[in-house]
Motif scaffolding. Structure first.
Motif, mmCIF file in Angstrom:
data_model
loop_
_atom_site.group_PDB
_atom_site.id
_atom_site.type_symbol
_atom_site.label_atom_id
_atom_site.label_comp_id
_atom_site.label_asym_id
_atom_site.label_seq_id
_atom_site.Cartn_x
_atom_site.Cartn_y
_atom_site.Cartn_z
ATOM 1 N N LYS A 1 -5.139 3.413 -3.026
ATOM 2 C CA LYS A 1 -5.527 2.973 -4.317
ATOM 3 C C LYS A 1 -7.006 3.201 -4.331
ATOM 4 O O LYS A 1 -7.746 3.471 -5.564
ATOM 5 C CB LYS A 1 -5.654 1.374 -4.275
ATOM 6 N N HIS A 2 -7.852 3.187 -3.409
ATOM 7 C CA HIS A 2 -9.368 3.742 -3.523
ATOM 8 C C HIS A 2 -9.276 4.863 -3.787
ATOM 9 O O HIS A 2 -10.201 5.418 -4.573
ATOM 10 C CB HIS A 2 -9.864 3.287 -2.059
ATOM 11 N N TYR A 3 -8.346 5.858 -3.249
ATOM 12 C CA TYR A 3 -8.530 7.350 -3.547
ATOM 13 C C TYR A 3 -8.076 7.576 -5.003
ATOM 14 O O TYR A 3 -8.775 8.392 -5.597
ATOM 15 C CB TYR A 3 -7.444 7.903 -2.647
ATOM 16 N N ALA A 4 -7.319 6.672 -5.722
ATOM 17 C CA ALA A 4 -7.005 6.863 -6.895
ATOM 18 C C ALA A 4 -8.354 6.567 -7.888
ATOM 19 O O ALA A 4 -8.554 7.091 -8.961
ATOM 20 C CB ALA A 4 -5.717 5.827 -7.477
ATOM 21 N N VAL A 5 -8.962 5.563 -7.757
ATOM 22 C CA VAL A 5 -10.065 5.147 -8.237
ATOM 23 C C VAL A 5 -11.034 6.060 -8.065
ATOM 24 O O VAL A 5 -11.960 6.470 -9.269
ATOM 25 C CB VAL A 5 -10.607 3.647 -7.929
ATOM 26 N N ASN B 1 3.423 -3.213 9.538
ATOM 27 C CA ASN B 1 2.795 -3.584 8.198
ATOM 28 C C ASN B 1 1.504 -3.900 7.996
ATOM 29 O O ASN B 1 1.016 -3.683 6.833
ATOM 30 C CB ASN B 1 3.510 -5.250 8.289
ATOM 31 N N VAL B 2 0.526 -3.765 9.061
ATOM 32 C CA VAL B 2 -0.734 -3.820 8.877
ATOM 33 C C VAL B 2 -1.180 -2.299 8.313
ATOM 34 O O VAL B 2 -2.014 -2.250 7.527
ATOM 35 C CB VAL B 2 -1.711 -4.185 9.887
ATOM 36 N N ALA B 3 -0.669 -1.396 8.888
ATOM 37 C CA ALA B 3 -0.935 -0.024 8.719
ATOM 38 C C ALA B 3 -0.326 0.310 7.154
ATOM 39 O O ALA B 3 -0.971 0.747 6.413
ATOM 40 C CB ALA B 3 -0.236 0.873 9.667
ATOM 41 N N THR B 4 0.814 -0.204 6.802
ATOM 42 C CA THR B 4 1.252 -0.033 5.326
ATOM 43 C C THR B 4 0.391 -0.633 4.379
ATOM 44 O O THR B 4 0.001 0.007 3.227
ATOM 45 C CB THR B 4 2.686 -0.694 5.279
ATOM 46 N N PHE B 5 0.026 -2.083 4.641
ATOM 47 C CA PHE B 5 -1.039 -2.489 3.875
ATOM 48 C C PHE B 5 -2.477 -1.640 3.664
ATOM 49 O O PHE B 5 -2.938 -1.596 2.675
ATOM 50 C CB PHE B 5 -1.206 -4.036 4.491
ATOM 51 N N VAL B 6 -2.864 -1.272 4.760
ATOM 52 C CA VAL B 6 -4.088 -0.243 4.676
ATOM 53 C C VAL B 6 -3.863 0.988 4.022
ATOM 54 O O VAL B 6 -4.574 1.303 3.248
ATOM 55 C CB VAL B 6 -4.581 -0.116 6.268
ATOM 56 N N ALA B 7 -2.654 1.316 4.287
ATOM 57 C CA ALA B 7 -2.081 2.787 3.276
ATOM 58 C C ALA B 7 -2.223 2.601 1.886
ATOM 59 O O ALA B 7 -2.802 3.423 1.228
ATOM 60 C CB ALA B 7 -0.966 3.289 3.812
ATOM 61 N N PHE B 8 -1.699 1.275 1.549
ATOM 62 C CA PHE B 8 -1.797 1.146 -0.103
ATOM 63 C C PHE B 8 -3.246 0.941 -0.491
ATOM 64 O O PHE B 8 -3.350 1.358 -1.325
ATOM 65 C CB PHE B 8 -1.007 -0.279 -0.205
ATOM 66 N N GLY B 9 -4.012 0.192 0.305
ATOM 67 C CA GLY B 9 -5.397 0.013 -0.088
ATOM 68 C C GLY B 9 -6.125 1.394 -0.092
ATOM 69 O O GLY B 9 -6.829 1.490 -0.968
ATOM 70 N N LEU B 10 -5.909 2.358 0.679
ATOM 71 C CA LEU B 10 -6.567 3.502 0.768
ATOM 72 C C LEU B 10 -6.127 4.330 -0.258
ATOM 73 O O LEU B 10 -7.151 4.986 -1.029
ATOM 74 C CB LEU B 10 -6.282 4.454 2.003
#
Length: 91
Positions: free
Chosen positions: A24-28, A13-22
């Motif tokens: 989003k960062h990549y999208a921006v 779940n921590v890895a999934t949370f980080v993957a979503f954050g990454l």
């Protein structure tokens, strides 16, 4: 067995949370994105709580369909599976 399962789901779940954050960062920053299939796969492997938490935190993939529908289906399926395991285990 339970401590190993808890550690697995916590780490996933921590890895999934980080993957979503990454993602989003990549999208921006207009960089290469993490495929939706990968995000849904880690959610299906047990990281759905991290995915559900990450969506509003990062404001990412909140209006994206059919991604949201697939994620809801994964969460629903995991809830049914957990209920079945609980009934089988404790009955």
């Amino acid at each position: 067995m339970w401590p190993a399962a808890v550690a697995y789901f916590a780490a996933l779940n921590v890895a999934t949370f980080v993957a979503f954050g990454l993602d989003k960062h990549y999208a921006v920053t207009e960089r290469r994105r993490i495929p939706e299939r990968t995000l849904l796969t880690v959610a299906a492997l047990g990281g759905s709580a991290g995915a559900l938490l990450a969506r509003p935190v990062f404001r990412h993939k909140t209006r994206k369909e059919p991604f949201g529908g697939w994620l809801r289906l994964i969460v629903w399926g995991q809830c049914v599976a957990a209920g079945a395991v609980a009934v089988y285990r404790f009955m």
